[in-house]
Motif scaffolding. Structure first.
Motif, PDB file in Angstrom:
ATOM      1  N   PHE A 119       0.639  -1.242  -0.014  1.00 42.61           N
ATOM      2  CA  PHE A 119       0.117  -0.064   0.119  1.00 42.61           C
ATOM      3  C   PHE A 119       0.887   1.172  -0.021  1.00 42.61           C
ATOM      4  CE2 PHE A 119      -2.428   3.393   1.936  1.00 42.61           C
ATOM      5  CZ  PHE A 119      -3.716   3.435   1.096  1.00 42.61           C
ATOM      6  N   ASP A 120       1.949   1.210   0.907  1.00 34.31           N
ATOM      7  CA  ASP A 120       2.664   2.616   0.937  1.00 34.31           C
ATOM      8  C   ASP A 120       3.583   2.982  -0.232  1.00 34.31           C
ATOM      9  OD1 ASP A 120       3.810   0.342   2.196  1.00 34.31           O
ATOM     10  OD2 ASP A 120       5.174   1.516   3.433  1.00 34.31           O
ATOM     11  N   LEU A 121       3.706   1.848  -0.904  1.00 33.78           N
ATOM     12  CA  LEU A 121       4.723   2.119  -2.108  1.00 33.78           C
ATOM     13  C   LEU A 121       3.788   2.766  -3.450  1.00 33.78           C
ATOM     14  CD1 LEU A 121       6.358  -1.771  -2.600  1.00 33.78           C
ATOM     15  CD2 LEU A 121       7.106   0.702  -1.535  1.00 33.78           C
ATOM     16  N   LYS A 122       2.755   3.123  -3.230  1.00 33.92           N
ATOM     17  CA  LYS A 122       1.730   3.834  -3.845  1.00 33.92           C
ATOM     18  C   LYS A 122       1.830   3.583  -5.517  1.00 33.92           C
ATOM     19  CE  LYS A 122       1.484   7.327  -0.901  1.00 33.92           C
ATOM     20  NZ  LYS A 122       0.637   7.021   0.177  1.00 33.92           N
ATOM     21  N   CYS A 123       1.630   2.059  -5.522  1.00 30.22           N
ATOM     22  CA  CYS A 123       1.608   1.652  -7.059  1.00 30.22           C
ATOM     23  C   CYS A 123       0.142   1.765  -7.385  1.00 30.22           C
ATOM     24  CB  CYS A 123       1.969   0.294  -7.100  1.00 30.22           C
ATOM     25  SG  CYS A 123       3.783  -0.011  -6.898  1.00 30.22           S
ATOM     26  N   ASP A 124      -0.121   1.601  -8.748  1.00 27.58           N
ATOM     27  CA  ASP A 124      -1.616   1.503  -9.211  1.00 27.58           C
ATOM     28  C   ASP A 124      -2.329   0.446  -8.736  1.00 27.58           C
ATOM     29  OD1 ASP A 124      -0.994   3.782 -10.484  1.00 27.58           O
ATOM     30  OD2 ASP A 124      -0.599   2.748 -12.664  1.00 27.58           O
ATOM     31  N   SER A 125      -1.748  -0.599  -8.342  1.00 23.69           N
ATOM     32  CA  SER A 125      -2.171  -1.819  -7.853  1.00 23.69           C
ATOM     33  C   SER A 125      -1.808  -1.928  -5.971  1.00 23.69           C
ATOM     34  CB  SER A 125      -2.069  -3.048  -8.149  1.00 23.69           C
ATOM     35  OG  SER A 125      -2.471  -3.069  -9.831  1.00 23.69           O
ATOM     36  N   VAL A 126      -2.637  -2.497  -5.362  1.00 23.12           N
ATOM     37  CA  VAL A 126      -2.257  -2.450  -3.969  1.00 23.12           C
ATOM     38  C   VAL A 126      -2.308  -3.902  -3.606  1.00 23.12           C
ATOM     39  CG1 VAL A 126      -3.098  -1.987  -1.422  1.00 23.12           C
ATOM     40  CG2 VAL A 126      -3.508  -0.290  -3.343  1.00 23.12           C
ATOM     41  N   CYS A 127      -1.302  -4.485  -2.759  1.00 23.54           N
ATOM     42  CA  CYS A 127      -1.178  -5.758  -2.467  1.00 23.54           C
ATOM     43  C   CYS A 127      -2.158  -5.875  -1.109  1.00 23.54           C
ATOM     44  CB  CYS A 127       0.126  -6.265  -1.877  1.00 23.54           C
ATOM     45  SG  CYS A 127       0.028  -7.942  -1.529  1.00 23.54           S
ATOM     46  N   VAL A 128      -3.205  -6.896  -1.144  1.00 20.47           N
ATOM     47  CA  VAL A 128      -3.864  -7.274   0.289  1.00 20.47           C
ATOM     48  C   VAL A 128      -3.637  -8.472   0.761  1.00 20.47           C
ATOM     49  CG1 VAL A 128      -5.685  -5.564  -0.652  1.00 20.47           C
ATOM     50  CG2 VAL A 128      -5.857  -7.995  -1.386  1.00 20.47           C
ATOM     51  N   ASN A 129      -2.777  -9.167   0.436  1.00 19.73           N
ATOM     52  CA  ASN A 129      -2.249 -10.353   0.948  1.00 19.73           C
ATOM     53  C   ASN A 129      -1.853 -10.104   2.400  1.00 19.73           C
ATOM     54  OD1 ASN A 129      -1.027 -12.795   1.919  1.00 19.73           O
ATOM     55  ND2 ASN A 129       0.059 -13.136  -0.068  1.00 19.73           N
ATOM     56  N   PRO A 130      -2.612 -10.519   3.238  1.00 21.24           N
ATOM     57  CA  PRO A 130      -2.272 -10.120   4.882  1.00 21.24           C
ATOM     58  C   PRO A 130      -1.080 -10.769   5.279  1.00 21.24           C
ATOM     59  CG  PRO A 130      -4.158 -11.841   4.613  1.00 21.24           C
ATOM     60  CD  PRO A 130      -3.917 -11.252   3.066  1.00 21.24           C
ATOM     61  N   TYR A 131      -0.372 -11.764   4.685  1.00 23.63           N
ATOM     62  CA  TYR A 131       1.007 -12.183   5.082  1.00 23.63           C
ATOM     63  C   TYR A 131       1.996 -11.495   4.498  1.00 23.63           C
ATOM     64  CZ  TYR A 131      -1.755 -15.570   7.586  1.00 23.63           C
ATOM     65  OH  TYR A 131      -2.815 -15.984   8.389  1.00 23.63           O
ATOM     66  N   HIS A 132       1.740 -10.262   3.440  1.00 25.90           N
ATOM     67  CA  HIS A 132       2.826  -9.615   3.147  1.00 25.90           C
ATOM     68  C   HIS A 132       2.873  -8.270   3.975  1.00 25.90           C
ATOM     69  CE1 HIS A 132       3.361 -11.077  -1.324  1.00 25.90           C
ATOM     70  NE2 HIS A 132       3.508 -11.999  -0.249  1.00 25.90           N
ATOM     71  N   TYR A 133       2.203  -8.212   5.137  1.00 25.41           N
ATOM     72  CA  TYR A 133       2.430  -7.134   6.013  1.00 25.41           C
ATOM     73  C   TYR A 133       2.739  -7.841   7.349  1.00 25.41           C
ATOM     74  CZ  TYR A 133       0.134  -4.614   2.420  1.00 25.41           C
ATOM     75  OH  TYR A 133      -0.054  -3.683   1.253  1.00 25.41           O
ATOM     76  N   GLU A 134       3.517  -7.041   8.357  1.00 24.09           N
ATOM     77  CA  GLU A 134       3.619  -7.231   9.629  1.00 24.09           C
ATOM     78  C   GLU A 134       3.104  -6.383  10.432  1.00 24.09           C
ATOM     79  OE1 GLU A 134       8.077  -6.744   9.351  1.00 24.09           O
ATOM     80  OE2 GLU A 134       8.576  -9.203   8.869  1.00 24.09           O
ATOM     81  N   ARG A 135       2.771  -6.486  11.646  1.00 20.51           N
ATOM     82  CA  ARG A 135       2.056  -5.754  12.528  1.00 20.51           C
ATOM     83  C   ARG A 135       3.143  -5.032  13.525  1.00 20.51           C
ATOM     84  NH1 ARG A 135      -2.845  -6.808  16.841  1.00 20.51           N
ATOM     85  NH2 ARG A 135      -3.501  -4.623  16.982  1.00 20.51           N
ATOM     86  N   VAL A 136       3.222  -3.739  13.407  1.00 20.43           N
ATOM     87  CA  VAL A 136       4.029  -2.935  14.125  1.00 20.43           C
ATOM     88  C   VAL A 136       3.284  -2.174  15.409  1.00 20.43           C
ATOM     89  CG1 VAL A 136       5.805  -2.760  12.404  1.00 20.43           C
ATOM     90  CG2 VAL A 136       4.150  -0.966  12.598  1.00 20.43           C
TER      91      VAL A 136
END
Length: 199
Positions: A119-136
């Motif tokens: 999401f924060d890379l601001k591409c035209d597409s957004v990755c919504v795979n929850p395992y591509h994110y870590e909780r901070v």
């Protein structure tokens, strides 16, 4: 006999309803069943033409991230938010709440280094795979009013202006045991190592 009846895990070739039903079984709660179902239906429909991404989503969710998976992308909207059942939210946060952290706040996600469409890379597409994110941990958590405990005994109430916390503490407001927890507010920066946090 189709794939789903043999393995109990659907593939992108199965009907949307079967895929949605399977993915619903892995939700973490937090959201109503109606909201969760609509969010998952919306995502599955968007991915139906991207079979490899749909299969990646199914694998990630049904294995709880145990197997590596690809980015699962949807089109970024103008304001970056997704509307589901009359509610707007950031898409990566919506799906991370559904399948990983039901109490997640929008500023608590950081993408993993191999995610190409975070999401924060601001591409035209957004990755919504929850395992591509870590909780901070969010900076600015208000800890005033919490009680510090050591070995079950109350040690101290945290006030608004406390600047240092003891190392081996128990804050009686969290579920997880974290080996390192860093939090910050406008006047407080503290590090607690080997602390037991229960929210």
């Amino acid at each position: 006999m189709d794939n789903m009846s043999i393995t109990n895990t659907p593939t992108s070739n199965d009907a949307c309803l079967s895929i949605v039903h399977s993915l619903m079984c892995h939700r973490q709660g937090g959201e109503s069943e109606t909201f969760a179902k609509r969010a998952i239906e919306s995502l599955v429909k968007k991915l139906k033409e991207k079979k490899d991404e749909l299969d990646s989503l199914i694998t990630a969710i049904t294995t709880n991230g145990a197997h590596p998976s690809k980015c699962v992308t949807i089109q970024r909207t103008l304001d970056g938010r997704l509307q589901v059942a009359g509610r707007k939210g950031f898409p990566h946060v919506i799906y991370a709440r559904l399948w990983r952290w039901p109490d997640l706040h929008k500023n608590e996600l950081k993408h993993v280094k191999y995610c190409q469409y975070a999401f924060d890379l601001k591409c035209d597409s957004v990755c919504v795979n929850p395992y591509h994110y870590e909780r901070v941990v969010s900076p600015g958590i208000d800890l005033s009013g919490l009680t510090l405990q050591s070995n079950g005994r109350e040690v101290k109430k945290i006030g608004r202006h406390d600047t240092v916390l003891p190392a081996h503490i128990c804050i009686s407001t969290a579920f997880l045991t974290w080996t390192e927890y860093i939090f910050a507010s406008s006047r407080t920066v503290a590090t607690c190592r080997k602390a037991n946090f229960r929210i």
